[in-house]
Design an enzyme around this catalytic site. Sequence first.
Site, PDB file in Angstrom:
ATOM      1  N   ASP A 159       0.862  -1.166   0.000  1.00  0.00           N
ATOM      2  CA  ASP A 159       0.000   0.000   0.000  1.00  0.00           C
ATOM      3  C   ASP A 159       0.911   1.231   0.000  1.00  0.00           C
ATOM      4  O   ASP A 159       2.065   1.158   0.424  1.00  0.00           O
ATOM      5  CB  ASP A 159      -0.891  -0.023   1.249  1.00  0.00           C
ATOM      6  CG  ASP A 159      -1.669   1.253   1.424  1.00  0.00           C
ATOM      7  OD1 ASP A 159      -2.455   1.601   0.525  1.00  0.00           O
ATOM      8  OD2 ASP A 159      -1.480   1.922   2.464  1.00  0.00           O
TER       9      ASP A 159
ATOM     10  N   TYR B 196      -0.111   5.075   0.756  1.00  0.00           N
ATOM     11  CA  TYR B 196      -0.326   6.168   1.700  1.00  0.00           C
ATOM     12  C   TYR B 196      -0.441   5.661   3.133  1.00  0.00           C
ATOM     13  O   TYR B 196      -1.323   4.887   3.471  1.00  0.00           O
ATOM     14  CB  TYR B 196      -1.577   6.955   1.303  1.00  0.00           C
ATOM     15  CG  TYR B 196      -1.455   7.559  -0.076  1.00  0.00           C
ATOM     16  CD1 TYR B 196      -0.574   8.600  -0.327  1.00  0.00           C
ATOM     17  CD2 TYR B 196      -2.197   7.050  -1.139  1.00  0.00           C
ATOM     18  CE1 TYR B 196      -0.436   9.147  -1.588  1.00  0.00           C
ATOM     19  CE2 TYR B 196      -2.070   7.597  -2.417  1.00  0.00           C
ATOM     20  CZ  TYR B 196      -1.190   8.635  -2.632  1.00  0.00           C
ATOM     21  OH  TYR B 196      -1.056   9.173  -3.887  1.00  0.00           O
TER      22      TYR B 196
ATOM     23  N   ARG C 192      -7.932  12.338   6.792  1.00  0.00           N
ATOM     24  CA  ARG C 192      -7.671  10.940   6.465  1.00  0.00           C
ATOM     25  C   ARG C 192      -8.912  10.072   6.681  1.00  0.00           C
ATOM     26  O   ARG C 192      -9.242   9.209   5.857  1.00  0.00           O
ATOM     27  CB  ARG C 192      -6.501  10.419   7.302  1.00  0.00           C
ATOM     28  CG  ARG C 192      -6.163   8.952   7.076  1.00  0.00           C
ATOM     29  CD  ARG C 192      -5.807   8.657   5.644  1.00  0.00           C
ATOM     30  NE  ARG C 192      -5.245   7.320   5.499  1.00  0.00           N
ATOM     31  CZ  ARG C 192      -5.036   6.717   4.339  1.00  0.00           C
ATOM     32  NH1 ARG C 192      -5.359   7.341   3.202  1.00  0.00           N
ATOM     33  NH2 ARG C 192      -4.507   5.519   4.279  1.00  0.00           N
TER      34      ARG C 192
ATOM     35  N   SER D 182      -2.320   0.748  -4.877  1.00  0.00           N
ATOM     36  CA  SER D 182      -2.854   1.870  -4.116  1.00  0.00           C
ATOM     37  C   SER D 182      -4.193   2.352  -4.633  1.00  0.00           C
ATOM     38  O   SER D 182      -4.497   2.247  -5.827  1.00  0.00           O
ATOM     39  CB  SER D 182      -1.848   3.034  -4.176  1.00  0.00           C
ATOM     40  OG  SER D 182      -2.369   4.199  -3.578  1.00  0.00           O
ATOM     41  N   ASN D 183      -4.961   2.949  -3.717  1.00  0.00           N
ATOM     42  CA  ASN D 183      -6.164   3.672  -4.108  1.00  0.00           C
ATOM     43  C   ASN D 183      -5.837   4.916  -4.930  1.00  0.00           C
ATOM     44  O   ASN D 183      -6.698   5.444  -5.625  1.00  0.00           O
ATOM     45  CB  ASN D 183      -6.941   4.109  -2.864  1.00  0.00           C
ATOM     46  CG  ASN D 183      -7.790   3.005  -2.275  1.00  0.00           C
ATOM     47  OD1 ASN D 183      -8.101   2.019  -2.930  1.00  0.00           O
ATOM     48  ND2 ASN D 183      -8.175   3.164  -1.016  1.00  0.00           N
TER      49      ASN D 183
END
Length: 226
Positions: free
Chosen positions: A12, A14, A43, A119-120
């Site tokens: 991942d 972030y 967040r 990742s998103n």
Amino acid sequence: MMVREVDAVVFDAYGTLFDLASALAGEERALGERGPRLGELWRRKQLEYTWLRSLMRRHADFAQVTAEALDHALAALGIADAPLRHRLLGAYRRLAAYPEVPAMLAELRGRGLVTAILSNGEPEMLHDAVAAAGLAGLLDHVLSVEAVGVFKPDPRVYQHAQTVLGLRRARIGFVSANAWDAHGGASFGFRTWWVNRTGAPPEPLPGELAGTLPDLAALPTLVTAG
């Protein structure tokens, strides 16, 4: 003889490789005591919006979600400062890597493992972050959920990484600082480690984790032996 537990390690981005707190660095004068609260709320809303959009089947890329989450957080704290908003969104594209990350990635590659991000983040955001942190030469793949149009922990995201890597699930290591994401990868069948930088309690979610780490420094020795 070196024995690999996995053949690739997927991270991942972030909060795992990139330090989210660095987005607020230098904004102490503008934010004062509201800085930590803004970071936490930003967040939390960012993640909530990814989950809710996935459930609604109303996908928007992570750049939009990040901006919308920041707008909510600023409004919630009564902060109306357009230049600050612009600076924060720019800083999010230039996050610092955690100190141990470059050496850890270099060691993994030196031990013959493939390294990747899953990742998103949308592709341009990830490109900027990887370049700013000086990690471009240490990653074989930078994969975004935009390839499948849904956010983690939807299994289609983890399937995308498996398809690109061309490996059996059990031969892919997955590492995330988000417990829900770590369990998502483990539930899919990856060998998964949770980076628990804050000492949070375990999450009772599906998917058995291979282990929990305080940071990433020891990861290379965990995925190889000999």
